[in-house]
Design a protein around this motif. Structure first.
Motif, mmCIF file in Angstrom:
data_model
loop_
_atom_site.group_PDB
_atom_site.id
_atom_site.type_symbol
_atom_site.label_atom_id
_atom_site.label_comp_id
_atom_site.label_asym_id
_atom_site.label_seq_id
_atom_site.Cartn_x
_atom_site.Cartn_y
_atom_site.Cartn_z
ATOM 1 N N ALA A 1 4.589 23.349 -14.178
ATOM 2 C CA ALA A 1 4.893 21.932 -14.556
ATOM 3 C C ALA A 1 6.009 21.343 -13.593
ATOM 4 O O ALA A 1 5.972 20.300 -13.059
ATOM 5 C CB ALA A 1 4.919 21.768 -15.946
ATOM 6 N N ALA A 2 6.877 22.293 -13.147
ATOM 7 C CA ALA A 2 8.073 21.719 -12.693
ATOM 8 C C ALA A 2 7.753 21.632 -11.087
ATOM 9 O O ALA A 2 8.068 20.562 -10.765
ATOM 10 C CB ALA A 2 9.225 22.875 -12.443
ATOM 11 N N GLU A 3 6.846 22.261 -10.658
ATOM 12 C CA GLU A 3 6.391 22.103 -9.271
ATOM 13 C C GLU A 3 5.455 20.906 -9.087
ATOM 14 O O GLU A 3 5.619 19.995 -8.114
ATOM 15 C CB GLU A 3 5.642 23.249 -8.763
ATOM 16 C CG GLU A 3 6.505 24.684 -8.235
ATOM 17 C CD GLU A 3 5.444 25.617 -8.084
ATOM 18 O OE1 GLU A 3 4.312 25.754 -8.014
ATOM 19 O OE2 GLU A 3 6.198 26.842 -8.021
ATOM 20 N N ALA A 4 4.879 20.512 -10.164
ATOM 21 C CA ALA A 4 3.925 19.313 -10.071
ATOM 22 C C ALA A 4 4.555 18.074 -10.285
ATOM 23 O O ALA A 4 4.478 16.908 -9.637
ATOM 24 C CB ALA A 4 3.119 19.345 -11.353
ATOM 25 N N CYS A 5 5.901 18.050 -10.905
ATOM 26 C CA CYS A 5 6.751 16.893 -10.824
ATOM 27 C C CYS A 5 7.873 16.821 -10.029
ATOM 28 O O CYS A 5 8.848 16.051 -10.128
ATOM 29 C CB CYS A 5 6.940 16.680 -12.473
ATOM 30 S SG CYS A 5 8.301 17.852 -13.119
ATOM 31 N N GLY A 6 8.216 17.742 -9.166
ATOM 32 C CA GLY A 6 9.326 17.972 -8.492
ATOM 33 C C GLY A 6 9.743 16.873 -7.476
ATOM 34 O O GLY A 6 10.763 16.751 -7.189
ATOM 35 N N THR A 7 8.688 16.186 -7.109
ATOM 36 C CA THR A 7 8.927 14.761 -6.237
ATOM 37 C C THR A 7 9.038 13.567 -7.026
ATOM 38 O O THR A 7 8.896 12.631 -6.497
ATOM 39 C CB THR A 7 7.785 15.093 -5.114
ATOM 40 O OG1 THR A 7 6.600 15.040 -5.781
ATOM 41 C CG2 THR A 7 8.172 16.297 -4.397
ATOM 42 N N ALA A 8 9.004 13.616 -8.259
ATOM 43 C CA ALA A 8 8.826 12.342 -9.131
ATOM 44 C C ALA A 8 10.024 11.495 -8.806
ATOM 45 O O ALA A 8 11.181 12.128 -8.617
ATOM 46 C CB ALA A 8 8.853 12.498 -10.563
ATOM 47 N N PRO A 9 10.071 10.177 -8.535
ATOM 48 C CA PRO A 9 10.825 9.356 -8.081
ATOM 49 C C PRO A 9 12.100 9.514 -8.808
ATOM 50 O O PRO A 9 13.215 9.390 -8.262
ATOM 51 C CB PRO A 9 10.168 7.768 -8.293
ATOM 52 C CG PRO A 9 8.975 8.205 -8.310
ATOM 53 C CD PRO A 9 8.503 9.457 -9.066
ATOM 54 N N ASN A 10 12.074 9.561 -10.254
ATOM 55 C CA ASN A 10 13.482 9.615 -10.965
ATOM 56 C C ASN A 10 13.778 11.049 -11.347
ATOM 57 O O ASN A 10 14.402 11.190 -12.405
ATOM 58 C CB ASN A 10 13.483 8.601 -12.166
ATOM 59 C CG ASN A 10 13.388 7.204 -11.772
ATOM 60 O OD1 ASN A 10 13.793 6.741 -10.809
ATOM 61 N ND2 ASN A 10 12.380 6.434 -12.410
ATOM 62 N N GLY A 11 13.229 12.144 -10.699
ATOM 63 C CA GLY A 11 13.452 13.484 -10.997
ATOM 64 C C GLY A 11 12.423 13.765 -11.895
ATOM 65 O O GLY A 11 11.643 13.279 -12.673
ATOM 66 N N GLY A 12 11.951 15.128 -11.811
ATOM 67 C CA GLY A 12 11.092 15.815 -12.610
ATOM 68 C C GLY A 12 11.564 16.042 -13.991
ATOM 69 O O GLY A 12 12.794 16.110 -14.217
ATOM 70 N N LYS A 13 10.468 15.959 -15.066
ATOM 71 C CA LYS A 13 10.932 16.384 -16.569
ATOM 72 C C LYS A 13 9.842 17.030 -17.126
ATOM 73 O O LYS A 13 8.622 16.799 -16.984
ATOM 74 C CB LYS A 13 10.960 14.984 -17.354
ATOM 75 C CG LYS A 13 12.120 14.053 -16.904
ATOM 76 C CD LYS A 13 12.117 12.611 -17.756
ATOM 77 C CE LYS A 13 13.145 11.839 -17.043
ATOM 78 N NZ LYS A 13 13.028 10.441 -17.391
ATOM 79 N N VAL A 14 10.047 18.146 -17.677
ATOM 80 C CA VAL A 14 9.283 19.238 -18.270
ATOM 81 C C VAL A 14 9.830 19.374 -19.756
ATOM 82 O O VAL A 14 10.955 19.527 -20.057
ATOM 83 C CB VAL A 14 9.218 20.365 -17.346
ATOM 84 C CG1 VAL A 14 8.339 21.610 -18.164
ATOM 85 C CG2 VAL A 14 8.967 20.467 -15.997
ATOM 86 N N ILE A 15 8.854 19.323 -20.587
ATOM 87 C CA ILE A 15 9.178 19.460 -21.939
ATOM 88 C C ILE A 15 8.043 20.533 -22.457
ATOM 89 O O ILE A 15 7.037 20.316 -22.294
ATOM 90 C CB ILE A 15 8.792 18.249 -22.832
ATOM 91 C CG1 ILE A 15 9.775 17.154 -22.196
ATOM 92 C CG2 ILE A 15 9.110 18.414 -24.289
ATOM 93 C CD1 ILE A 15 9.564 15.694 -22.947
ATOM 94 N N LEU A 16 8.771 21.551 -23.228
ATOM 95 C CA LEU A 16 8.038 22.574 -24.075
ATOM 96 C C LEU A 16 8.185 22.141 -25.464
ATOM 97 O O LEU A 16 9.195 22.193 -25.945
ATOM 98 C CB LEU A 16 8.542 24.001 -23.590
ATOM 99 C CG LEU A 16 7.943 24.535 -22.537
ATOM 100 C CD1 LEU A 16 8.484 24.197 -21.148
ATOM 101 C CD2 LEU A 16 8.309 26.203 -22.629
#
Length: 72
Positions: A31-46
């Motif tokens: 999940a972190a790798e998938a959102c690592g390039t998100a414009p406002n930063g990646g967010k992962v929630i468990l």
């Protein structure tokens, strides 16, 4: 930068501690790798949900991220 947050209820479950931990680590890392390039930063929630049904204990863990998704 990726922000990680855990929320909800997490209880004990039967199983191999090491294998369960590795599976959760793999899901979170993916999940972190998938959102690592998100414009406002990646967010992962468990998100954890621990509940009883018919005399049995259950644990549901859902991993959310703000990555772009899977496109065919």
């Amino acid at each position: 930068m990726v922000r990680l947050r855990a929320e909800g209820a997490f209880g004990e479950v039967a199983g191999d501690d090491g294998l369960i931990r590795q599976a959760l680590l793999n899901l979170t890392r993916n999940a972190a790798e998938a959102c690592g390039t998100a414009p406002n930063g990646g967010k992962v929630i468990l998100r954890g949900e621990h509940f009883q049904r018919d005399g049995h204990a259950f644990q549901r863990i859902t991993v959310f991220d703000n990555g772009p998704g899977i496109f065919a």
